[in-house]
Scaffold this motif. Structure first.
Motif, mmCIF file in Angstrom:
data_model
loop_
_atom_site.group_PDB
_atom_site.id
_atom_site.type_symbol
_atom_site.label_atom_id
_atom_site.label_comp_id
_atom_site.label_asym_id
_atom_site.label_seq_id
_atom_site.Cartn_x
_atom_site.Cartn_y
_atom_site.Cartn_z
ATOM 1 N N LYS A 127 -73.016 -56.140 -19.208
ATOM 2 C CA LYS A 127 -73.241 -57.586 -19.237
ATOM 3 C C LYS A 127 -72.316 -58.234 -20.249
ATOM 4 N N ARG A 128 -72.156 -57.589 -21.401
ATOM 5 C CA ARG A 128 -71.232 -58.104 -22.419
ATOM 6 C C ARG A 128 -69.812 -58.164 -21.872
ATOM 7 N N ILE A 129 -69.392 -57.086 -21.224
ATOM 8 C CA ILE A 129 -68.036 -57.027 -20.692
ATOM 9 C C ILE A 129 -67.815 -58.136 -19.671
ATOM 10 N N GLU A 130 -68.781 -58.335 -18.780
ATOM 11 C CA GLU A 130 -68.638 -59.376 -17.767
ATOM 12 C C GLU A 130 -68.556 -60.761 -18.402
ATOM 13 N N MET A 131 -69.357 -61.005 -19.432
ATOM 14 C CA MET A 131 -69.311 -62.301 -20.109
ATOM 15 C C MET A 131 -67.964 -62.505 -20.796
ATOM 16 N N ILE A 132 -67.404 -61.428 -21.373
ATOM 17 C CA ILE A 132 -66.094 -61.527 -22.013
ATOM 18 C C ILE A 132 -65.025 -61.854 -20.981
ATOM 19 N N LEU A 133 -65.087 -61.222 -19.814
ATOM 20 C CA LEU A 133 -64.115 -61.503 -18.750
ATOM 21 C C LEU A 133 -64.168 -62.967 -18.342
ATOM 22 N N ARG A 134 -65.362 -63.500 -18.184
ATOM 23 C CA ARG A 134 -65.507 -64.900 -17.771
ATOM 24 C C ARG A 134 -65.046 -65.846 -18.885
ATOM 25 N N ALA A 135 -65.314 -65.475 -20.137
ATOM 26 C CA ALA A 135 -64.862 -66.293 -21.264
ATOM 27 C C ALA A 135 -63.336 -66.307 -21.336
ATOM 28 N N ILE A 136 -62.713 -65.175 -21.051
ATOM 29 C CA ILE A 136 -61.251 -65.096 -21.048
ATOM 30 C C ILE A 136 -60.666 -66.005 -19.983
ATOM 31 N N GLN A 137 -61.255 -66.007 -18.806
ATOM 32 C CA GLN A 137 -60.775 -66.881 -17.732
ATOM 33 C C GLN A 137 -60.823 -68.349 -18.158
ATOM 34 N N THR A 138 -61.937 -68.749 -18.765
ATOM 35 C CA THR A 138 -62.089 -70.137 -19.214
ATOM 36 C C THR A 138 -61.144 -70.461 -20.364
ATOM 37 N N PHE A 139 -61.106 -69.584 -21.365
ATOM 38 C CA PHE A 139 -60.290 -69.821 -22.559
ATOM 39 C C PHE A 139 -58.807 -69.903 -22.213
ATOM 40 N N SER A 140 -58.330 -68.975 -21.392
ATOM 41 C CA SER A 140 -56.899 -68.907 -21.096
ATOM 42 C C SER A 140 -56.408 -70.143 -20.356
ATOM 43 N N ARG A 141 -57.261 -70.716 -19.531
ATOM 44 C CA ARG A 141 -56.892 -71.942 -18.825
ATOM 45 C C ARG A 141 -57.002 -73.164 -19.734
ATOM 46 N N ARG A 142 -58.018 -73.171 -20.579
ATOM 47 C CA ARG A 142 -58.233 -74.323 -21.458
ATOM 48 C C ARG A 142 -57.201 -74.360 -22.578
ATOM 49 N N TYR A 143 -56.840 -73.197 -23.093
ATOM 50 C CA TYR A 143 -55.907 -73.112 -24.212
ATOM 51 C C TYR A 143 -54.663 -72.334 -23.783
ATOM 52 N N VAL A 144 -53.927 -72.902 -22.844
ATOM 53 C CA VAL A 144 -52.761 -72.212 -22.289
ATOM 54 C C VAL A 144 -51.736 -71.894 -23.374
ATOM 55 N N ASN A 145 -51.399 -72.877 -24.203
ATOM 56 C CA ASN A 145 -50.371 -72.659 -25.216
ATOM 57 C C ASN A 145 -50.810 -71.689 -26.304
ATOM 58 N N LEU A 146 -52.103 -71.707 -26.646
ATOM 59 C CA LEU A 146 -52.597 -70.731 -27.625
ATOM 60 C C LEU A 146 -52.489 -69.321 -27.064
ATOM 61 N N THR A 147 -52.783 -69.173 -25.782
ATOM 62 C CA THR A 147 -52.675 -67.853 -25.154
ATOM 63 C C THR A 147 -51.219 -67.415 -25.086
ATOM 64 N N ARG A 148 -50.323 -68.358 -24.778
ATOM 65 C CA ARG A 148 -48.899 -68.033 -24.759
ATOM 66 C C ARG A 148 -48.406 -67.660 -26.151
ATOM 67 N N LEU A 149 -48.930 -68.353 -27.157
ATOM 68 C CA LEU A 149 -48.562 -68.014 -28.535
ATOM 69 C C LEU A 149 -49.037 -66.608 -28.873
#
Length: 215
Positions: free
Chosen positions: A89-111
């Motif tokens: 369950k933790r792993i699945e929540m982390i995967l979903r958080a990554i999807q949201t974070f990476s789209r919301r903070y594109v430049n931070l992820t690129r950095l």
């Protein structure tokens, strides 16, 4: 811990945000060596002199931006990693958080992607290692706990599997934000690879369960 100077901390949140956003964009797009303080100042709508009033040098600004990126990512995961949930369950929540974070903070992820290159690893490792060191031990402890509870196969080394798991997380982050990694994913999966988040999570969870669980 706040890594910014007293002068920077006195600025309004709006002005701080403009400067940080401009710096993240410049460092993510050009790397440390090619990043230009003049460009950062212009994008932020401030003078170059102001930048040097808030940060002693280009290196000082870069380290502050790296710290900002790491803390933003850490905040996105803190609630999940402290939950008393089942490993998967933790792993699945982390995967979903990554999807949201990476789209919301594109430049931070690129950095973050830029930070992982060898070019300026000497500058960033001290900051990044503090977060990744904690993450490494947390993931390993989750796996050990799951082994004790009979949820994960007993013949795996939690330290190695924590490393493999984190690599999947990092690669997923980059696939949602960085052109090279996006194109690589599409080459394997197809042009619509990033259009179905549920399928991505479903397939990754099958892959992870297959690695962790006895058949």
């Amino acid at each position: 811990m706040n890594q910014f100077s007293e002068a920077f901390n006195k600025l309004s949140p709006e002005k701080q945000g403009r400067i940080l956003e401009a710096a993240v964009d410049e460092f993510a797009g050009h790397g440390y060596d090619s990043a230009n303080i003049n460009s950062i100042a212009q994008k932020a709508g401030v003078s170059v002199g102001s930048i040097y009033n808030y940060f002693e040098s280009k290196e000082d600004l870069y380290l502050a931006v790296v710290h900002h990126a790491v803390e933003t990512l850490k905040a996105a995961l803190d609630d999940i990693v402290t939950r008393e949930d089942d490993l998967f369950k933790r792993i699945e929540m982390i995967l979903r958080a990554i999807q949201t974070f990476s789209r919301r903070y594109v430049n931070l992820t690129r950095l973050y992607n830029e930070m992982t290159t060898e070019s300026r690893s000497d500058l960033t490792w001290t900051i990044v290692s503090k977060m990744e060191g904690v993450t490494a031990e947390l993931y390993a402890s989750y796996i050990r706990e799951a082994q004790v509870n009979g949820r994960v196969r007993p013949d795996i080394d939690p330290r190695y599997f924590a490393f493999f798991l984190d690599n999947l997380f990092v690669q997923l982050q980059f696939a949602y934000a960085c052109d090279y990694h996006k194109n690589r994913l599409k080459m394997f999966v197809g042009e619509d690879a990033l259009d179905n988040d549920e399928l991505m999570v479903e397939q990754l969870m099958k892959f992870i369960r297959g690695a962790f669980c006895l058949q």
